[in-house]
Write an enzyme that holds these catalytic residues in place. Structure first.
Site, mmCIF file in Angstrom:
data_model
loop_
_atom_site.group_PDB
_atom_site.id
_atom_site.type_symbol
_atom_site.label_atom_id
_atom_site.label_comp_id
_atom_site.label_asym_id
_atom_site.label_seq_id
_atom_site.Cartn_x
_atom_site.Cartn_y
_atom_site.Cartn_z
ATOM 1 C CB SER A 75 -15.886 29.913 49.762
ATOM 2 O OG SER A 75 -14.602 29.762 50.309
ATOM 3 C CG HIS B 296 -12.127 33.069 40.819
ATOM 4 N ND1 HIS B 296 -11.978 31.835 41.410
ATOM 5 C CD2 HIS B 296 -11.116 33.179 39.950
ATOM 6 C CE1 HIS B 296 -10.897 31.246 40.917
ATOM 7 N NE2 HIS B 296 -10.365 32.043 40.036
ATOM 8 C CG HIS C 87 -11.923 31.488 35.849
ATOM 9 N ND1 HIS C 87 -11.849 32.631 36.610
ATOM 10 C CD2 HIS C 87 -10.877 31.543 35.003
ATOM 11 C CE1 HIS C 87 -10.802 33.336 36.230
ATOM 12 N NE2 HIS C 87 -10.189 32.710 35.248
ATOM 13 C CD GLU D 121 -8.992 26.771 35.109
ATOM 14 O OE1 GLU D 121 -9.634 27.377 36.008
ATOM 15 O OE2 GLU D 121 -7.878 27.146 34.710
#
Ligand code: MCF
Ligand code: FE
Length: 407
Positions: free
Chosen positions: A148, A182, A209, A212
């Site tokens: 990031s 990711h 993902h 979550e």
């Protein structure tokens, strides 16, 4: 060619047909299904195997595991996603060192023994490559990209590209390089877009993902909550890179498995031809405080499939254990119907999502099949449930028609 006659065959077609006292003729693909006597006449040179008291079913597909975390038992913290994530940051380098070739080989074997023919593994470091390539499993190898911090985007891309290129060298009919973005909280749009473009150019499968945890929902929907504090450790004024919709939009045109989606209810932005949801029930219980609403996905015509996730958030890679966890967690469903849905989700639905020509016992499909002992006297209507309740491992696993040695 082989002619195999079990007691029962679960085809995993949409009607959930079960055949009794029939046989399957196959080489690398399924050639014909019918009466053993007729198949023997037609294919005189074939080897005939009768396996009384057994069930034959398509091999399972586990599309989401993190093999590099296979050494974990008690190093990570459960109960809250951000506490788990902090523990991953602290332990991941030790855990990945501990997950040597032997450990990964044994993790793959556990899955195979439970009837898994195809494994989709998210690779963060590339240290599972050798064991995957050497294994007798069919592997989809999702090279992970994340990062990031704007200062390190180039470094992150180079590290991903190096791992990706290395994996491409081993591409074969059993080993398919692919891409994992990711998550929206960990992957800068420049990295995500570049990786998704690569996937589109080269027609690669993608895994990610999404939604979550409660923290991820609060972060993506309002830019607040635990992630604000957590990401504040890495940048001064953290802001979400995406909304849920803008994240999903990036995957338009890319065949993608969205893992978790526990905190989503509207799948309207999904392209249901190429987007599916991977459900990891055990992992969600340990990290997410909530489980996936499967009925909601059925109502919105979104295919879902079943993954174990890694031993980073599970206690077992035996796929039948994961199916049993699903059976217990989704108590709003009729039990027998749920067992059938779970079997379809783990075979033909997942094959469709991954665009694999298998997952069903049907003429022309690749002969990836598993045989289980001890179900000779089961009523057909009870079979799916009894199978999921009692099966611990398979007796034989065929990949492209070849029986593997699982000892
Ligand atoms: O799916 C579970 C929980 N959600 C996200 N990531 C992971 C899971 N198991 C392992 N991971 C890995 C992930 O691939 O943990 C790291 C990533 O490398 C977290 S981000 C530094
Ligand atoms: Fe995961």
């Amino acid at each position: 060619m082989t002619i195999l006659k079990p007691k029962l065959i679960i085809l995993c077609d949409e009607k959930f047909t079960i055949l009794q006292n029939k046989a399957v003729a196959f080489d690398d693909r399924i050639i014909k299904i019918g009466e053993a006597s007729e198949l023997k006449k037609e294919f005189k040179d074939a080897e005939f195997i009768e396996e009384k008291e057994t069930i034959l079913a398509p091999a399972f597909i586990n599309p989401h595991v993190h093999l590099e975390f296979s050494a974990n038992k008690t190093s990570l913290v459960y109960g809250d996603f951000l506490e788990w994530l902090s523990s991953v940051i602290n332990s991941r380098s030790t855990l990945s060192q501990q997950a040597n070739e032997e450990v990964i080989k044994s993790a793959i074997k556990t899955m195979q023994k439970s009837g898994v023919g195809t494994i989709g593994t998210v690779s963060s470091f590339g240290t599972d490559l050798k064991a995957c390539v050497k294994s007798s499993a069919r592997v989809i190898y999702f090279n992970e990209i994340l990062g990031s911090n704007e200062e390190f985007l180039d470094v992150n891309w180079q590290s991903f590209k190096k791992r990706f290129d290395e994996s491409v060298k081993f591409k074969s009919e059993f080993f398919t390089p692919a891409i994992s973005v990711h998550s929206p909280y960990s992957t800068h749009p420049n990295l995500a877009k570049a990786a998704i473009n690569l996937a589109k150019e080269q027609n690669l499968l993608v895994s990610t993902h999404l939604m979550e945890s409660n923290h991820e929902r609060d972060w993506l929907e309002s830019g607040v909550g635990g992630f604000k504090e957590w990401l504040g450790k890495f940048s001064k004024f953290p802001k979400p890179f995406y909304s849920v919709d803008s994240f999903i939009k990036m995957f338009a045109g890319a065949r993608t498995l969205f893992t978790h989606c526990v905190y989503m209810s509207d799948f309207g932005k999904f392209d249901n031809y190429i987007h599916s949801v991977t459900h990891c029930a055990f992992s969600n219980r340990l990290l997410s405080k909530k489980t996936l609403n499967l009925q909601n996905l059925l109502d919105q015509n979104i295919y879902f499939n079943i993954g174990t996730d890694g031993l980073s958030s599970n206690i077992s890679l035996n796929f039948l254990d994961e199916l049993r966890a699903n059976l217990l967690i989704h108590s709003e469903f009729d039990l027998k119907n749920l067992a059938k849905i779970l079997l379809l989700a783990s075979t033909s639905w997942c094959a469709k999502s991954l665009n694999l020509d298998l997952g069903e016992i049907k003429e022309g499909k690749l002969a990836d099949m598993a045989l289980y002992d001890g179900f000779g006297n089961t009523e057909q209507d009870e079979l799916a449930l009894m199978f999921l309740l009692h099966a611990k491992e398979c007796k034989k696993l065929y990949i492209q028609g070849k029986s593997l040695n699982l000892d």
